[in-house]
Design an enzyme around this catalytic site. Structure first.
Site, PDB file in Angstrom:
ATOM      1  CB  SER A 252      -0.878   0.028   1.256  1.00 54.30           C
ATOM      2  OG  SER A 252      -0.043   0.251   2.383  1.00 54.30           O
ATOM      3  CE  LYS A 253      -2.509   6.440  -2.554  1.00 54.22           C
ATOM      4  NZ  LYS A 253      -3.080   6.885  -3.789  1.00 54.22           N
ATOM      5  NE  ARG A 254      -3.137   3.880   4.098  1.00 51.76           N
ATOM      6  CZ  ARG A 254      -3.243   2.648   4.585  1.00 51.76           C
ATOM      7  NH1 ARG A 254      -2.653   2.328   5.704  1.00 51.76           N
ATOM      8  NH2 ARG A 254      -3.943   1.733   3.929  1.00 51.76           N
ATOM      9  CE  LYS A 255       1.429  -0.332   7.205  1.00 52.81           C
ATOM     10  NZ  LYS A 255       0.852  -1.598   7.612  1.00 52.81           N
ATOM     11  CG  LEU A 256       6.609  -0.113  -0.890  1.00 58.42           C
ATOM     12  CD1 LEU A 256       7.626  -0.856  -0.038  1.00 58.42           C
ATOM     13  CD2 LEU A 256       6.003  -1.109  -1.861  1.00 58.42           C
TER      14      LEU A 256
END
Ligand code: GLU
Length: 526
Positions: A252-256
């Site tokens: 997910s773009k929150r983590k990566l």
């Protein structure tokens, strides 16, 4: 039977690494079996629609070299390839289901649905549509629809029993029918749902193998019921393992960073990204980690996909990129890709041999194209700026610099060995550690201490330029290592920006798009 696969992205944001990953496996599977690979845009969710996203996703596939045989761009016999342009097709199919009594129009308002949900929650019952609209006589449904009353079309399902489909990698997957509650096929805005459009298109486009991410496993039983309602044969279903964040949650773009555009801007190479993604859940029969698309296609066997969640490890991606940059891609190829980036910095790259030398010496020191460009400044700038560490070295290196200036100017055979011998002899004579001489010299030649070997630097810069730089450094030392002149820096910055603009303009005129061919690559030639 010809194999047909597809990638069916929704234009809802940045081109996603997950789309590249699934696209890659669809592409390779189709190529392996001499089939076709279709790109279809699933743009029926108008709330999440983002203008421009389609072009960027297509551009991503072009950059990766995964060219679809059919797409909104390329056209093809099964178009249109945007679902928003196929509404009539979905309406016709919905009418068919309505006529055969397998679907119905339901007229509940959003408020009613919400009240139903709250009531189910209060009574601790499973949440979902309870089928209350089914009993409205078809004629009444048609009348209210004709009168313009908002409605959705739902598929009739039963609560009894279960639905099973076969996933090529997972075997039989079974879901109790009670979990499927008359799913919506056509929304009140006249757009089909994902389920309907996806199934209709896969059928009409002749898709034989549905290769998609694991997150769609739970939707597949609904699709199976739809195939049955239409009396169509099922395609084969293959759900790929989801890419994971390092903490093993779904990528997910929150983590990566999940944007392929972002990796591209950071100077990652398409070959490296593909090779990295190919190793996510798949491996070559001989276990080799580095391979190009040609080799992957030749060896590809979808049954070798393993289901353990592959982790998107940025460090690993960087090391793949470094490997392609340093060893796998030929020097000329790397230089060709670095050149526009250097020109964007305002550096003059017209001397091809010089460019090749610079890239050759810097590529072992960089993991991305951008890192390479960041280090290349001193090869191209008119005037050097000396950083802190360089200043320190210069302060203590005056005598050595004077000596080397003299030795170098007298050097007869100016080539790698000549320069190297000269330096070695000098250091030996002085009986000082190598670094004592080389560090100030490196500082004088580059303005920094983080740079390649001094012999390489001297040979690439050439005798004249090297002597000029040593001379300037000596003047700089004589002047007491003064601070940078901000006015001069600003002027230089302006000049470089202007040169970059010029280069950009002439590139647009002459070349157009950047190279995108997926090279399998031999060993570097230099
Ligand atoms: N539109 C879906 C997506 O964005 C397609 C899923 C599928 O391949 O069926 O991933």
């Amino acid at each position: 039977m010809e194999v047909v696969t597809r990638i069916a992205p929704s234009p809802t944001g940045d081109p996603h690494v997950g789309t590249a990953y699934i696209g890659l496996f669809n592409y390779v599977f189709a190529r392996r079996h001499g089939g076709r690979f279709i790109f279809r845009l699933e743009d029926t969710d108008r709330q999440r629609y983002q203008a421009g996203a389609e072009a960027r996703i297509l551009e991503m596939f072009a950059w990766l070299g995964l060219r679809p045989d059919e797409s909104p761009e390329a056209g093809g016999p099964n178009g249109p390839y945007r679902q928003s342009e196929r509404l009539a097709v979905y309406h016709a199919h919905v009418e068919e289901l309505l006529a055969s009594g397998r679907a119905y129009r339901a007229f509940e308002t959003a408020e009613e649905i919400e009240a139903m949900r709250l009531e189910q929650k209060r009574l601790n019952k499973p949440i979902g549509y309870d089928g209350r609209g089914r009993d409205l006589p078809p004629a009444e449904q048609a009348r209210r629809h004709a009168a313009g009353e908002p409605n959705v079309v739902r598929l009739i399902t039963t609560d009894e029993g279960s639905t099973t489909f076969r996933d090529r990698l997972r075997g039989d997957v079974t879901i109790p029918n009670s979990e499927i509650r008359d799913p919506v096929l056509m929304k009140s805005d006249g757009y089909p749902t994902y389920h309907l459009a996806n199934v209709v298109d896969d059928h009409l486009m002749g898709v034989t193998h549905v290769i998609r991410a694991e997150e769609w496993v739970t939707s597949t039983p609904i699709h199976v019921l739809l195939y049955r309602a239409f009396d169509w044969d099922l395609p084969e279903f293959i759900h790929m393992p989801l890419l994971r964040n390092p903490d093993r949650s779904k990528v997910s773009k929150r983590k990566l960073d999940t944007s392929v555009d972002s990796y591209r801007q950071q100077g990652f190479l398409p070959e490296a990204l593909l090779n990295f993604l190919a190793n996510m859940g798949w491996s070559m029969p001989d276990g080799r980690e580095y391979f190009g698309m040609k080799d992957m296609t030749a060896e590809f066997d979808i049954d070798r996909v393993s289901l353990g969640g592959p982790v998107f490890d940025l460090k690993k991606l960087r090391s793949f990129n470094a490997k392609y940059l340093r060893d796998i891609l030929p020097l000329e190829e790397v230089a060709g890709r670095v050149k526009p980036l250097l020109e964007d910095e305002g550096y003059d790259c017209s001397d091809e041999d010089y460019l090749l030398d610079v890239v050759d010496v810097l590529r072992p020191r960089a993991e991305t194209l951008v890192e390479l460009v960041d280090q290349a400044g001193y090869f191209f700038r008119e005037t050097l700026r000396y950083d802190e560490s360089a200043r320190k070295q210069l302060a203590s290196g005056q005598t050595f610099l004077q000596d080397i200036e003299r030795e170098l100017s007298m050097l007869e055979f100016f080539d790698y060995d000549g320069v190297d011998d000269m330096l070695r002899d000098y250091v030996q004579e002085q009986a000082v550690p190598m670094g004592k001489v080389l560090m100030p010299l490196r500082a004088a030649l580059t303005g920094t201490t983080n740079a390649p070997g001094v012999t390489d630097l001297i040979v690439i810069l050439g005798k004249r330029e090297s002597l000029a730089r040593i001379g300037k450094a000596l003047t700089f030392i004589d002047a007491g290592l003064p601070d940078d002149d901000p006015h001069r820096l600003l002027e230089e910055e302006k000049a470089r920006k202007a040169a970059a603009e010029e280069a950009r303009k002439s590139r647009v005129k002459s070349v157009g798009a950047p190279p995108a061919a997926p090279a399998t690559g031999g060993k570097g030639s230099r």
